[in-house]
Write an enzyme that holds these catalytic residues in place. Structure first.
Site, PDB file in Angstrom:
ATOM      1  N   LYS A 206       0.830  -1.207   0.000  1.00  0.00           N
ATOM      2  CA  LYS A 206       0.000   0.000   0.000  1.00  0.00           C
ATOM      3  C   LYS A 206       0.865   1.257   0.000  1.00  0.00           C
ATOM      4  CE  LYS A 206      -3.747  -2.318   2.486  1.00  0.00           C
ATOM      5  NZ  LYS A 206      -4.464  -2.477   3.762  1.00  0.00           N
TER       6      LYS A 206
ATOM      7  N   GLN B 109      -5.207  -1.100   9.345  1.00  0.00           N
ATOM      8  CA  GLN B 109      -4.880  -2.435   8.857  1.00  0.00           C
ATOM      9  C   GLN B 109      -5.512  -3.498   9.748  1.00  0.00           C
ATOM     10  OE1 GLN B 109      -3.121  -3.172   6.017  1.00  0.00           O
ATOM     11  NE2 GLN B 109      -3.713  -5.286   6.424  1.00  0.00           N
TER      12      GLN B 109
ATOM     13  N   ASP C 259     -11.078   2.992   2.999  1.00  0.00           N
ATOM     14  CA  ASP C 259     -11.428   1.572   2.901  1.00  0.00           C
ATOM     15  C   ASP C 259     -12.938   1.358   2.796  1.00  0.00           C
ATOM     16  OD1 ASP C 259      -9.238  -0.047   2.640  1.00  0.00           O
ATOM     17  OD2 ASP C 259      -8.900  -0.303   4.789  1.00  0.00           O
TER      18      ASP C 259
END
Length: 209
Positions: A61, A105, A130
Site C-alpha cells: 500500500k 490495517q 477503505d
C-alpha cells in the site's frame, strides 16, 4: 457471472488493469497538486502489532501510494495498546489537515480486546478510504456510490467493467457475505443491475448454482 443462458466462465486478470489505474491516478494527483500548490495528499496507515502478513500488505500500500504521488504515513502501534488509546490516535488523524485518507490495517494484532467495528466507525467517513465506516457502508446499501466504496469489491467491479463483461442483466453469484468483500460486492453488482445470488457456509447445493 454469466449472461442469461450462458453458463461459461471467464478468468479475469487484474495485473494490467492495476497498472492502467495507477498511471491514471498518478496523472490525477499531479494535476491536483498543480492546481493547489503546496497540497501534499496524505494517507495514514494505522497498524497494531506486527503480523507479517499485515507488514507485506502495508509495504504494498505504501509503495502504491508513493508511486502515484501520495505521501503515506505508517503509524505502527504496539500490541499493548488499549482500545481507548487506539481510538484517540484515530481521532487525532481525523482532525489532522495533512491527512486526507485513513486505513486501519486489519486484523488488529493486539494483546487487548479491541472492537474492530468500533475502530472502523471511529475513522471519519470523509477519510475512510477503505469504505468500512457504517456511514459509507449505508451509502453503498442504498445505491449511493459517490463516496468511499470498499476497495476489494470496487476493484472487482472495475475489473469486470474494463474487461468488457456486461453486468446489467447478468446472473452473478457471490461466494461469501463478509463485511469487507462479499456483502459490498453483492450490493455493487445489484446497483449495476445484475441479478445476484449470495452463497455462504449454509448455502445448500452450491455446485448446482
Amino acid at each position: 457471472m454469466s449472461s442469461s443462458g450462458d453458463s461459461s466462465g471467464k478468468l479475469l486478470s487484474g495485473t494490467d488493469l492495476a497498472k492502467e489505474i495507477r498511471e491514471s491516478l498518478s496523472r490525477d494527483v499531479a494535476e491536483l497538486r498543480e492546481k493547489l500548490p503546496g497540497l501534499k495528499p496524505g494517507l495514514a496507515i494505522v497498524q497494531v502489532g506486527g503480523r507479517e502478513d499485515s507488514n507485506v500488505y502495508i509495504r504494498m500500500k505504501t509503495k502504491a501510494a508513493t508511486d502515484i504521488g501520495i505521501e503515506a504515513h505508517h503509524l505502527k502501534l504496539p500490541r499493548t495498546i488499549t482500545e481507548a488509546e487506539l481510538l484517540l490516535k484515530i481521532r487525532k488523524l481525523n482532525e489532522d489537515p495533512s491527512i486526507h485518507g485513513i486505513i486501519v490495517q486489519m486484523p488488529l494484532d493486539s494483546d487487548n480486546t479491541i472492537n474492530s467495528h468500533l475502530v472502523t466507525d471511529t475513522v471519519s467517513s470523509d477519510k475512510d478510504v477503505d469504505g468500512l465506516n457504517t456511514v459509507n457502508e449505508g451509502r453503498v446499501a442504498v445505491g449511493d456510490l459517490e463516496g468511499f466504496v470498499p476497495c476489494t469489491p470496487n476493484g472487482v467491479m472495475e475489473l469486470i467493467k474494463r474487461s468488457g463483461v456486461e453486468i446489467a442483466g447478468s446472473n452473478a453469484v457471490v461466494l461469501g457475505r463478509s463485511k469487507i468483500v462479499g456483502t459490498p460486492a453483492s450490493e455493487l453488482l445489484k446497483w449495476h443491475h445484475a441479478t445476484v445470488t449470495i452463497c455462504h457456509s449454509k448455502t445448500k447445493n452450491l455446485s448446482q448454482l
